[in-house]
Design a protein around this motif. Structure first.
Motif, short mmCIF file in Angstrom:
data_model
loop_
_atom_site.label_atom_id
_atom_site.label_comp_id
_atom_site.label_asym_id
_atom_site.label_seq_id
_atom_site.Cartn_x
_atom_site.Cartn_y
_atom_site.Cartn_z
N VAL A 134 6.99 -1.70 -1.81
CA VAL A 134 6.49 -0.75 -0.80
C VAL A 134 6.69 0.70 -1.24
N LEU A 135 7.79 0.99 -1.93
CA LEU A 135 8.01 2.37 -2.37
C LEU A 135 7.03 2.74 -3.48
N THR A 136 6.73 1.80 -4.36
CA THR A 136 5.75 2.07 -5.41
C THR A 136 4.37 2.33 -4.81
N ARG A 137 3.96 1.50 -3.85
CA ARG A 137 2.67 1.69 -3.21
C ARG A 137 2.63 3.01 -2.45
N TYR A 138 3.73 3.35 -1.78
CA TYR A 138 3.79 4.63 -1.08
C TYR A 138 3.61 5.79 -2.06
N SER A 139 4.33 5.72 -3.18
CA SER A 139 4.24 6.79 -4.18
C SER A 139 2.83 6.91 -4.72
N GLN A 140 2.19 5.77 -4.99
CA GLN A 140 0.83 5.78 -5.51
C GLN A 140 -0.15 6.41 -4.51
N SER A 141 0.10 6.19 -3.23
CA SER A 141 -0.80 6.73 -2.20
C SER A 141 -0.62 8.22 -2.01
N ARG A 142 0.52 8.76 -2.44
CA ARG A 142 0.81 10.17 -2.22
C ARG A 142 0.55 11.04 -3.46
N GLN A 143 0.48 10.44 -4.65
CA GLN A 143 0.35 11.25 -5.84
C GLN A 143 -1.10 11.62 -6.11
N ALA A 201 -3.36 -10.11 10.44
CA ALA A 201 -3.87 -8.81 10.02
C ALA A 201 -3.03 -7.71 10.65
N PHE A 202 -2.83 -6.63 9.91
CA PHE A 202 -1.98 -5.53 10.35
C PHE A 202 -2.70 -4.21 10.11
N PRO A 203 -2.33 -3.16 10.83
CA PRO A 203 -2.89 -1.83 10.54
C PRO A 203 -2.69 -1.47 9.07
N ILE A 204 -3.69 -0.89 8.46
CA ILE A 204 -3.67 -0.63 7.02
C ILE A 204 -2.54 0.32 6.63
N ASN A 205 -2.10 1.17 7.55
CA ASN A 205 -1.08 2.16 7.23
C ASN A 205 0.33 1.59 7.18
N LEU A 206 0.57 0.43 7.79
CA LEU A 206 1.93 -0.08 7.88
C LEU A 206 2.48 -0.46 6.51
N LYS A 207 3.72 0.00 6.26
CA LYS A 207 4.44 -0.35 5.04
C LYS A 207 5.86 -0.73 5.46
N LEU A 208 6.08 -2.04 5.61
CA LEU A 208 7.34 -2.53 6.16
C LEU A 208 7.96 -3.57 5.24
N CYS A 209 9.29 -3.60 5.22
CA CYS A 209 10.05 -4.68 4.60
C CYS A 209 10.98 -5.28 5.63
N LEU A 210 11.03 -6.58 5.69
CA LEU A 210 12.01 -7.29 6.52
C LEU A 210 12.87 -8.12 5.57
N VAL A 267 10.00 -10.51 3.69
CA VAL A 267 8.65 -10.39 4.23
C VAL A 267 8.22 -8.94 4.09
N VAL A 268 7.06 -8.73 3.49
CA VAL A 268 6.52 -7.38 3.29
C VAL A 268 5.20 -7.26 4.04
N ILE A 269 5.01 -6.14 4.72
CA ILE A 269 3.73 -5.82 5.36
C ILE A 269 3.15 -4.64 4.59
N LEU A 270 1.97 -4.84 4.00
CA LEU A 270 1.39 -3.81 3.13
C LEU A 270 -0.12 -4.00 3.05
N ASP A 271 -0.86 -2.89 3.09
CA ASP A 271 -2.33 -2.93 2.94
C ASP A 271 -2.98 -3.88 3.95
N GLY A 272 -2.43 -3.93 5.15
CA GLY A 272 -3.02 -4.75 6.20
C GLY A 272 -2.71 -6.23 6.12
N GLU A 273 -1.82 -6.61 5.19
CA GLU A 273 -1.52 -8.02 5.00
C GLU A 273 -0.01 -8.28 5.03
N LEU A 274 0.33 -9.52 5.32
CA LEU A 274 1.71 -9.98 5.23
C LEU A 274 1.92 -10.67 3.90
N ILE A 275 2.97 -10.26 3.18
CA ILE A 275 3.28 -10.82 1.87
C ILE A 275 4.66 -11.47 1.93
#
Length: 228
Positions: free
Chosen positions: A27-36, A2-11, A210-218
């Motif tokens: 991650v960029l799409t999710r970021y854009s959706q959260s800001r619009q 589990a990760f903080p909900i705010n984290l948006k990371l790509c490895l 590896v993507v970290i998004l919405d509190g989860e590792l993908i």
């Protein structure tokens, strides 16, 4: 995990591979959706933090073209050595996303600590800014860059403190051969043990991420996870 909900990371191992591009787009799409709100967000603005000076901007220009194809604007360049300034750092931190470039992991970590920017990068991520780490840049997102020794980096600077940004609770090994056998993959764990590396590791081929998004590792395209 589990990760903080705010984290948006790509490895990433390779940003222009199919899965590397997919990870960035997610991650960029999710970021854009959260800001619009009622209107579409303009192209996300991305900053590029180089692992060392790029006088010809060769890798920057390649990366800029990639982000343009993905609907983002790579608009800011900064390196931590000859091109560094506080004004440049501020411009970087005002971006929607920061791309941590590949290169010499030990040199990158040394420069990051010499300029004292680790806390700023951590705060940027914790406040919801996107960080996209490529190879060396991905290893900087982990607790320690000890895993750099497993992908061939040489500690020419004789660093003794390998602690990094600690945004994820595991190590990262890029550029693992995509067709590696089970025996070859097991050798990474054996080498990690011989080097005294204690952290769990994600082994990532160039077409994995590896993507970290919405509190989860993908995990994208099944990177190998080993517990040390």
């Amino acid at each position: 995990m589990a990760f903080p909900i705010n984290l948006k990371l790509c490895l990433l191992s390779q940003s222009d591979s199919e899965q590397g591009r997919r990870a960035i787009d997610i991650v960029l799409t999710r970021y854009s959706q959260s800001r619009q709100s009622n209107t579409l967000l303009a192209q996300p603005r991305v900053g590029y933090l180089a692992s060392e000076p790029e006088p010809e901007r060769f890798f920057f220009n390649q990366t800029q073209a990639l982000y343009q194809e993905l609907g983002a604007n790579l608009a800011v360049y900064l390196d931590l050595e000859t091109g560094f300034s506080q004004a440049g750092l501020q411009q970087l931190l005002e971006c929607d996303a920061i791309h941590l470039a590949g290169g010499d992991t030990y040199r990158f970590l040394h420069s990051m600590k010499a300029r004292g920017v680790a806390n700023e990068l951590r705060m940027f991520a914790e406040k919801g800014g996107v960080i996209i780490g490529l190879s060396a840049g991905a290893m900087l997102l982990t607790p320690s860059i000890e895993s750099a020794a497993l992908c061939g980096d040489s500690n020419d600077l004789q660093l003794t403190d390998f602690s990094a940004l600690n945004l994820v609770p595991f190590g990262f090994v890029p550029h693992v051969p995509s067709q590696a056998s089970e025996k070859e993959l097991a050798s990474y764990a054996a080498n990690a043990e011989s080097l005294g590396i204690k952290q769990d590791l994600y082994l990532c081929a160039d077409n994995q991420a590896v993507v970290i998004l919405d509190g989860e590792l993908i995990p994208l395209n099944s990177p190998r996870f080993i517990s040390t």
